[in-house]
Scaffold this motif. Structure first.
Motif, mmCIF file in Angstrom:
data_model
loop_
_atom_site.group_PDB
_atom_site.id
_atom_site.type_symbol
_atom_site.label_atom_id
_atom_site.label_comp_id
_atom_site.label_asym_id
_atom_site.label_seq_id
_atom_site.Cartn_x
_atom_site.Cartn_y
_atom_site.Cartn_z
ATOM 1 N N HIS A 79 0.859 -1.210 0.000
ATOM 2 C CA HIS A 79 0.000 0.000 0.000
ATOM 3 C C HIS A 79 0.886 1.249 0.000
ATOM 4 C CE1 HIS A 79 -3.489 -2.507 1.100
ATOM 5 N NE2 HIS A 79 -2.672 -3.113 1.933
ATOM 6 N N ASP A 109 0.505 4.099 -1.085
ATOM 7 C CA ASP A 109 -0.192 5.375 -0.877
ATOM 8 C C ASP A 109 -0.674 5.564 0.567
ATOM 9 O OD1 ASP A 109 -1.819 3.170 -1.336
ATOM 10 O OD2 ASP A 109 -3.486 4.351 -2.138
ATOM 11 N N ALA A 110 -0.421 4.584 1.435
ATOM 12 C CA ALA A 110 -0.937 4.678 2.810
ATOM 13 C C ALA A 110 0.034 5.411 3.730
ATOM 14 C CB ALA A 110 -1.178 3.272 3.356
ATOM 15 N N ASN A 126 -7.869 11.333 4.871
ATOM 16 C CA ASN A 126 -8.841 10.875 3.877
ATOM 17 C C ASN A 126 -8.518 9.529 3.241
ATOM 18 O OD1 ASN A 126 -10.687 12.922 4.116
ATOM 19 N ND2 ASN A 126 -9.477 14.302 2.821
ATOM 20 N N GLY A 127 -7.229 9.254 3.101
ATOM 21 C CA GLY A 127 -6.834 8.037 2.382
ATOM 22 C C GLY A 127 -6.601 6.852 3.309
ATOM 23 N N LYS A 128 -5.769 5.917 2.811
ATOM 24 C CA LYS A 128 -5.484 4.689 3.566
ATOM 25 C C LYS A 128 -4.550 4.970 4.742
ATOM 26 C CE LYS A 128 -5.434 1.494 -0.362
ATOM 27 N NZ LYS A 128 -4.524 0.599 -1.096
ATOM 28 N N SER A 148 -12.981 0.285 11.456
ATOM 29 C CA SER A 148 -13.566 -0.257 10.233
ATOM 30 C C SER A 148 -15.077 -0.450 10.363
ATOM 31 C CB SER A 148 -12.874 -1.552 9.804
ATOM 32 O OG SER A 148 -12.918 -2.450 10.869
ATOM 33 N N ASN A 193 -16.174 4.193 4.779
ATOM 34 C CA ASN A 193 -15.027 3.641 4.040
ATOM 35 C C ASN A 193 -14.059 2.933 4.987
ATOM 36 O OD1 ASN A 193 -16.054 4.882 1.724
ATOM 37 N ND2 ASN A 193 -14.946 6.775 2.201
ATOM 38 N N ASP A 215 -12.740 0.177 5.012
ATOM 39 C CA ASP A 215 -11.653 -0.659 4.491
ATOM 40 C C ASP A 215 -10.377 0.137 4.215
ATOM 41 O OD1 ASP A 215 -12.706 0.725 2.408
ATOM 42 O OD2 ASP A 215 -12.933 -1.000 1.051
ATOM 43 N N ARG A 216 -10.411 1.445 4.453
ATOM 44 C CA ARG A 216 -9.169 2.219 4.261
ATOM 45 C C ARG A 216 -8.228 2.105 5.469
ATOM 46 N NH1 ARG A 216 -9.170 7.461 6.327
ATOM 47 N NH2 ARG A 216 -11.104 8.023 7.384
ATOM 48 N N ILE A 231 -5.899 -0.121 7.564
ATOM 49 C CA ILE A 231 -5.194 -1.384 7.309
ATOM 50 C C ILE A 231 -4.417 -1.803 8.555
ATOM 51 C CG2 ILE A 231 -3.439 -2.467 5.822
ATOM 52 C CD1 ILE A 231 -4.177 0.009 3.887
#
Ligand code: 13P
Ligand code: SF4
Length: 305
Positions: A190, A192-193, A226-228, A242, A247, A249-250, A252
């Motif tokens: 990932h 981008d996380a 906002n993201g992962k 979660s 969302n 599932d973002r 982890i």
């Protein structure tokens, strides 16, 4: 009885008995569902004081129930499963600290708030993982003994080279299992996380962090991003995020196999039910002199932090 029926019964009985159920975020999701308040350990003890309930069921480990009792001595505080202890909190004995202090009178003893009441009573000041840096910096002493977590201690030490910080060789057996390979592999999956991690983790893992903080800070950070987000703390936090956030599932989980605290998961809905109706659990009792001393260390923390 189904799980949902049991949950309803717990909530009803708690209401009828003027009982507040506090649950640390690392608890089983079913317990999070029926709790009056959830959060990290210090937040819960402050909340209990604010709510002024006659009776509190503390779903967590022993030091958390003790912290509630230190701040709210008039409240009956029940630990549903008396064997739920934190291995890190008990890695140093109060006698050992007393001996150290008599041999090193110019050294301030700083205790992570995640310790027993007996250790809080022996230290000069408590710190949370978020206030540790500020408080150690503010202390007039150059020499500091930091107990019991060497990982949080070394995180503070690294940032305060002007202090001579002695680390106790204690650690959280859950967070300490993490390795840099765990995070490198997940970051590769990932790219981008961002990575948020608890400071009880080893330095080689903290080096990869975008954010380092206690449970509540990790939750706040993850919600606002906002993201992962890769999360490096007990898996209850990702279970919570979660299911309670959009969302989901973002979020982890870093190493779901390693990041599970058996002591935090030992409490079941049945245990909570029996504790609420008065058939199970230990009512926490603290010697008043010890409680006053422990309270002083917490008050000093609030003053300096
Ligand atoms: P917090 O103080 O962040 O809730 O920590 C509790 C804990 O057990 C950390 O492992
Ligand atoms: Fe203790 Fe670690 Fe479990 Fe937290 S996760 S209660 S510090 S053993």
């Amino acid at each position: 009885m189904t799980v949902n029926e049991l949950k309803t019964k717990i909530v009803e009985e708690a209401k009828r008995r003027d009982t507040i159920i506090l649950a640390h975020t690392y608890q089983n999701p079913d317990i999070i569902d029926i709790a009056s308040v959830t959060g990290d350990s210090f937040f819960l003890s402050q909340k209990a004081k604010e709510l002024k309930g006659k009776r509190v069921i503390m779903c967590g480990v022993r030091f958390m129930a003790e912290s509630v009792k230190i701040l709210s001595p008039e409240t009956e505080v029940i630990l549903p499963v008396p064997s739920a202890t934190c291995l890190m909190a008990e890695q140093i004995s109060p006698e050992r600290v007393r001996q150290f202090k008599s041999e090193n009178p110019d050294t301030a003893v700083v205790a992570y708030i995640n310790t027993t009441a007996a250790l809080k009573a022996e230290c000069d000041v408590c710190v949370t993982s978020s206030s540790a840096l500020k408080i150690v910096k503010a202390l007039p002493n150059k020499n500091i003994l930091f107990i019991p977590d060497k990982n949080l201690g070394s995180y503070v030490k690294k940032q305060l080279p002007e202090k001579n910080i002695i680390l106790w060789d204690g650690f959280c057996p859950v967070h300490d299992k993490l390795t840099k390979e765990d995070i490198i592999n997940l970051k590769n999956e990932h790219p981008d996380a961002v990575f948020a991690v608890h400071p009880e983790s080893p330095e080689e893992v903290l080096e990869y962090a975008d954010m380092i903080g206690a449970t509540s800070e990790i939750i706040k950070y993850a919600k606002s991003h906002n993201g992962k987000v890769i999360i490096g703390t007990e898996r209850g936090v990702v279970d919570y995020l979660s299911t309670h956030e959009e969302n989901g599932d973002r979020f982890i989980q870093l190493s779901r196999e390693k990041l599970v605290c058996e002591d935090m998961k030992i409490t079941t809905l049945e245990d909570v039910y029996k504790a609420v109706i008065g058939e199970q659990g230990e009512s926490i009792e603290l010697d008043e002199n010890l409680r006053q001393k422990a309270l002083k260390s917490i008050e000093k923390m609030l003053e300096l932090g």
